[in-house]
Scaffold this motif. Sequence first.
Motif, mmCIF file in Angstrom:
data_model
loop_
_atom_site.group_PDB
_atom_site.id
_atom_site.type_symbol
_atom_site.label_atom_id
_atom_site.label_comp_id
_atom_site.label_asym_id
_atom_site.label_seq_id
_atom_site.Cartn_x
_atom_site.Cartn_y
_atom_site.Cartn_z
ATOM 1 N N MET A 1 3.343 -38.244 70.967
ATOM 2 C CA MET A 1 4.917 -38.734 71.483
ATOM 3 C C MET A 1 4.702 -39.157 73.510
ATOM 4 S SD MET A 1 8.511 -38.915 70.623
ATOM 5 C CE MET A 1 9.659 -40.314 71.943
ATOM 6 N N GLY A 2 4.115 -38.337 74.070
ATOM 7 C CA GLY A 2 5.021 -37.952 75.416
ATOM 8 C C GLY A 2 5.985 -37.712 75.447
ATOM 9 N N MET B 1 5.722 -34.695 68.317
ATOM 10 C CA MET B 1 6.060 -35.007 67.321
ATOM 11 C C MET B 1 6.803 -33.572 66.746
ATOM 12 S SD MET B 1 7.780 -37.669 67.897
ATOM 13 C CE MET B 1 9.164 -38.432 66.578
ATOM 14 N N PHE C 1 8.769 -32.007 68.903
ATOM 15 C CA PHE C 1 10.644 -32.646 68.946
ATOM 16 C C PHE C 1 11.517 -32.089 68.167
ATOM 17 C CE2 PHE C 1 12.427 -36.397 68.138
ATOM 18 C CZ PHE C 1 13.571 -36.394 68.731
ATOM 19 N N LEU C 2 10.592 -32.212 66.453
ATOM 20 C CA LEU C 2 10.751 -32.478 65.614
ATOM 21 C C LEU C 2 11.631 -30.277 64.871
ATOM 22 C CD1 LEU C 2 12.507 -33.230 62.725
ATOM 23 C CD2 LEU C 2 9.993 -32.896 62.074
ATOM 24 N N PHE D 1 14.169 -30.241 67.430
ATOM 25 C CA PHE D 1 15.697 -30.601 66.839
ATOM 26 C C PHE D 1 16.021 -29.680 65.953
ATOM 27 C CE2 PHE D 1 17.537 -33.089 63.015
ATOM 28 C CZ PHE D 1 18.589 -32.869 63.929
ATOM 29 N N LYS E 1 19.710 -26.730 65.540
ATOM 30 C CA LYS E 1 21.116 -27.140 63.918
ATOM 31 C C LYS E 1 20.878 -25.929 63.642
ATOM 32 C CE LYS E 1 20.779 -30.969 61.387
ATOM 33 N NZ LYS E 1 20.278 -31.417 60.457
ATOM 34 N N ARG F 1 11.095 -32.873 54.619
ATOM 35 C CA ARG F 1 11.739 -34.190 55.834
ATOM 36 C C ARG F 1 10.660 -35.580 55.437
ATOM 37 N NH1 ARG F 1 15.961 -34.536 59.611
ATOM 38 N NH2 ARG F 1 17.430 -32.739 58.992
ATOM 39 N N LYS F 2 9.433 -34.248 56.121
ATOM 40 C CA LYS F 2 8.097 -35.433 55.421
ATOM 41 C C LYS F 2 7.013 -36.163 54.207
ATOM 42 C CE LYS F 2 5.292 -34.004 58.495
ATOM 43 N NZ LYS F 2 4.162 -34.270 60.300
ATOM 44 N N GLY F 3 7.854 -34.537 53.320
ATOM 45 C CA GLY F 3 7.055 -35.070 52.574
ATOM 46 C C GLY F 3 5.549 -33.952 52.133
ATOM 47 N N GLN G 1 15.001 -40.460 74.999
ATOM 48 C CA GLN G 1 14.010 -40.765 74.787
ATOM 49 C C GLN G 1 13.492 -41.760 73.296
ATOM 50 O OE1 GLN G 1 10.863 -39.452 77.219
ATOM 51 N NE2 GLN G 1 9.488 -41.032 76.078
ATOM 52 N N PHE G 2 13.801 -40.638 72.488
ATOM 53 C CA PHE G 2 13.168 -40.589 71.592
ATOM 54 C C PHE G 2 14.301 -42.290 70.411
ATOM 55 C CE2 PHE G 2 13.542 -40.592 66.463
ATOM 56 C CZ PHE G 2 12.249 -40.594 66.471
ATOM 57 N N CYS G 3 15.539 -42.414 70.880
ATOM 58 C CA CYS G 3 16.521 -43.401 70.441
ATOM 59 C C CYS G 3 16.057 -44.485 71.273
ATOM 60 C CB CYS G 3 18.196 -42.387 70.952
ATOM 61 S SG CYS G 3 18.285 -41.138 69.858
ATOM 62 N N MET H 1 2.460 -41.582 65.918
ATOM 63 C CA MET H 1 3.678 -42.491 66.074
ATOM 64 C C MET H 1 2.908 -43.909 66.859
ATOM 65 S SD MET H 1 5.745 -40.992 65.062
ATOM 66 C CE MET H 1 6.748 -41.294 65.415
ATOM 67 N N ARG I 1 10.163 -49.292 76.186
ATOM 68 C CA ARG I 1 11.133 -47.967 75.542
ATOM 69 C C ARG I 1 10.388 -46.952 75.708
ATOM 70 N NH1 ARG I 1 12.179 -50.092 69.818
ATOM 71 N NH2 ARG I 1 12.438 -51.973 69.896
ATOM 72 N N LYS I 2 9.025 -46.318 75.803
ATOM 73 C CA LYS I 2 8.971 -44.562 76.933
ATOM 74 C C LYS I 2 9.072 -44.675 77.656
ATOM 75 C CE LYS I 2 5.697 -43.765 74.631
ATOM 76 N NZ LYS I 2 4.613 -42.975 73.965
ATOM 77 N N GLN J 1 9.500 -42.592 55.425
ATOM 78 C CA GLN J 1 9.342 -41.766 55.718
ATOM 79 C C GLN J 1 10.049 -41.332 57.003
ATOM 80 O OE1 GLN J 1 5.305 -40.674 55.489
ATOM 81 N NE2 GLN J 1 5.734 -38.746 56.123
ATOM 82 N N ARG K 1 13.739 -40.662 56.895
ATOM 83 C CA ARG K 1 13.875 -38.764 55.851
ATOM 84 C C ARG K 1 13.753 -38.023 57.236
ATOM 85 N NH1 ARG K 1 10.666 -40.107 52.059
ATOM 86 N NH2 ARG K 1 9.169 -38.261 52.698
ATOM 87 N N THR K 2 12.656 -38.122 57.644
ATOM 88 C CA THR K 2 11.861 -37.374 58.372
ATOM 89 C C THR K 2 13.429 -36.582 59.679
ATOM 90 O OG1 THR K 2 9.717 -37.362 58.439
ATOM 91 C CG2 THR K 2 10.096 -35.712 60.486
ATOM 92 N N PHE K 3 13.276 -38.115 60.079
ATOM 93 C CA PHE K 3 13.868 -38.078 61.801
ATOM 94 C C PHE K 3 15.826 -37.990 61.488
ATOM 95 C CE2 PHE K 3 9.737 -38.750 63.274
ATOM 96 C CZ PHE K 3 10.044 -37.533 63.667
ATOM 97 N N VAL L 1 18.887 -37.552 63.656
ATOM 98 C CA VAL L 1 18.849 -37.382 65.175
ATOM 99 C C VAL L 1 19.109 -38.466 65.670
ATOM 100 C CG1 VAL L 1 16.460 -37.205 66.973
ATOM 101 C CG2 VAL L 1 16.454 -36.525 64.776
ATOM 102 N N PHE L 2 19.511 -38.979 65.472
ATOM 103 C CA PHE L 2 20.748 -40.514 66.573
ATOM 104 C C PHE L 2 21.415 -40.209 65.923
ATOM 105 C CE2 PHE L 2 16.773 -41.773 65.196
ATOM 106 C CZ PHE L 2 16.235 -42.600 65.823
#
Lengths: 96, 96
Positions: free
Chosen positions: A1-2, A11, A14-15, A18, A22, A37-39, A87-89, B11, B37-38, B87, B90-92, B95-96
């Motif tokens: 993703m950079g 990513m 990043f995950l 994050f 928490k 989360r990802k399955g 940046q993600f948001c 992504m 965006r990025k 997905q 659910r994964t993120f 984060v927001f």
Amino acid sequence: MGTCCCDMRGMLSFLILFLLSKKPMHGQELAEEIGKRKGEKPSPGTIYPALKALREAGLIKEKRSGKIKIYELTKDGKLGLEEAKRQFCRTFTDVF
Amino acid sequence: MGTCCCDMRGMLSFLILFLLSKKPMHGQELAEEIGKRKGEKPSPGTIYPALKALREAGLIKEKRSGKIKIYELTKDGKLGLEEAKRQFCRTFTDVF
DNA sequence: ATAAACATATCGGGCGCCCAATATAATCAT
DNA sequence: ATGATTATATTGGGCGCCCGATATGTTTAT
């Protein structure tokens, strides 16, 4: 993703940052949370190299406690995560 | 990311499908929107191979109009995007 | 002490992302 | 028609993600 400017390009990294922000966790715990989360739970060959890279980049630190290692963010890790979140948001605005 | 089960693993592909779902666009337009965006506009060597892969996977289709090609989602693309969005959210979560 | 279970770690290989460089095609300006 | 501009497209190389297989270390059960 950079994702960010500094040492956190994908990513998964990043995950991980994050989730550790928490709650400090050890590798397996982290893998299971990502799996929920990802399955699909990432394999050891995915999670440990990622943790190693983050540690070498100075974004997380670890404490051994018996057979497990608890990971948590460093100060740089917290700063990097905040920047990456911005940046993600911005990148995924409106997806939700 | 392994965004979804079907032919949309990263992504960038996810972001492209999402943006095209909002408005059909040609390659340069898409690159500029991603850049906004990025923070950095992807190079031709990034965007065109990605579009080609999505086309070959049957998730987008194109219409030439002079020197540009307008891309839009196919029916499979729409279905795949919806699944990938579930997905992703659910994964993120949180984060927001 | 030995085995089983659990956690951490590394390696090889496949694939996606990403760029710089280069090439091709269509349009536009002169 | 010639050149400049814009859009599309490919290639080679670097790096991250991801898994399966394998190995090492620690704890727990017997």
